[in-house]
Design an enzyme around this catalytic site. Structure first.
Site, PDB file in Angstrom:
ATOM      1  N   SER A   7       0.842  -1.190   0.000  1.00 43.12           N
ATOM      2  CA  SER A   7       0.000   0.000   0.000  1.00 43.12           C
ATOM      3  C   SER A   7       0.877   1.239   0.000  1.00 43.12           C
ATOM      4  O   SER A   7       2.020   1.199   0.482  1.00 43.12           O
ATOM      5  CB  SER A   7      -0.901   0.003   1.250  1.00 43.12           C
ATOM      6  OG  SER A   7      -1.535   1.252   1.421  1.00 43.12           O
ATOM      7  N   TYR A  31      -0.461  -0.762  10.518  1.00 40.97           N
ATOM      8  CA  TYR A  31      -0.764  -1.084   9.116  1.00 40.97           C
ATOM      9  C   TYR A  31       0.344  -0.558   8.218  1.00 40.97           C
ATOM     10  O   TYR A  31       0.863  -1.256   7.346  1.00 40.97           O
ATOM     11  CB  TYR A  31      -2.115  -0.479   8.721  1.00 40.97           C
ATOM     12  CG  TYR A  31      -2.553  -0.821   7.315  1.00 40.97           C
ATOM     13  CD1 TYR A  31      -3.091  -2.067   7.024  1.00 40.97           C
ATOM     14  CD2 TYR A  31      -2.427   0.099   6.281  1.00 40.97           C
ATOM     15  CE1 TYR A  31      -3.490  -2.393   5.739  1.00 40.97           C
ATOM     16  CE2 TYR A  31      -2.825  -0.205   4.993  1.00 40.97           C
ATOM     17  CZ  TYR A  31      -3.348  -1.453   4.727  1.00 40.97           C
ATOM     18  OH  TYR A  31      -3.737  -1.766   3.440  1.00 40.97           O
TER      19      TYR A  31
END
Length: 253
Positions: free
Chosen positions: A137, A147
């Site tokens: 990402s 994350y």
């Protein structure tokens, strides 16, 4: 026919990888926790494209399930030509308020499972050739709780592995999309349009997968779909963490 194994294949980018690879006549091994959704996708792909589709129901936060999937990846009698490490899930950004067991599961799925499956794939691919795609990402280029840390690990490890195993005819690519229309946001309780993210920043899953597969075929270590996110990722490398972490509090990627 080449064979691709895709984790997190029951929805979102994983399902889109399955569709586009089936359209290219690749046989598939689909991995996810939901047997019913996997079966529905498999039936559609077999009917529309005539490819072979094998299913593995597995929870990649569980060590025994990861071992089962790794054993399939390492099966040299029916080799995997393309591994797509896509499985993952998100948590609220406030690490100190999250349940630590949830955070550990999050780390296992994003990092440990991907690492174990890559290790298994390399046992078969080295010398023979193959491709590994790790779905990361643009969050991996900024400061954004655990994350971001997990996705940053995938990017860094993919860069190294792509250079290290090129001599063995294996490419490793970290695909780094930004905000993408999938069911990921809905599972987090945030339907698209409610994250405070401008419309122009949203990507289509079909474009993300198409560009990711193209960059993997070209042997690129990192794929950032779209020019706007390529520029944002570059900015994320030079801006201070205090700034990027504030901006990153909105939305999900």
């Amino acid at each position: 026919m080449p064979t691709a194994l895709i984790t997190g294949a029951s929805a979102g980018l994983g399902a889109e990888f399955a569709r586009q690879l089936a359209r290219r006549r690749a046989d598939l091994v689909l991995v996810a926790r939901s047997e019913e959704r996997l079966a529905d996708i498999a039936a559609d792909l077999r009917s529309e494209y005539g490819v072979a589709v094998e299913l593995i129901v597995a929870d990649l936060s569980r060590e025994d399930d990861v071992e089962r999937v790794a054993a399939r990846v390492a099966d040299s009698s029916d080799p995997i030509d393309l591994l797509v490490n896509n499985a993952g899930f998100g948590l609220p950004l406030q690490f100190a308020d999250n349940d630590i067991d949830d955070e550990v599961r999050h780390l296992r799925v994003h990092v440990e499972a991907s690492m174990r499956l890559m290790h298994a794939a390399l046992q078969v691919m080295r010398g023979r050739g193959g491709r590994i795609i790790n779905v990361s990402s643009v969050a991996g280029f900024i400061s954004r709780s655990t994350y971001s840390a997990c996705k940053s690990w995938l990017i860094g490890f993919s860069r190294w592995a792509n250079a290290e195993y090129a001599r063995d005819r294996v490419t490793v690519t970290a695909v780094c999309p930004g905000f993408t229309h999938t069911s990921f946001h809905e599972r987090m309780g945030m339907p698209p349009g409610e994250e405070g993210v401008p419309r122009f920043l949203w990507l289509d899953a079909r474009d993300v997968v198409r560009e990711g597969l193209r960059d993997a075929a070209l042997g690129r270590a990192v794929s950032v779909p779209s020019l706007r996110y390529t520029l944002l990722a570059a900015l994320g490398r030079v801006l201070p963490a205090s700034l990027t972490s504030g901006v990153a509090r909105r939305g999900r990627v």
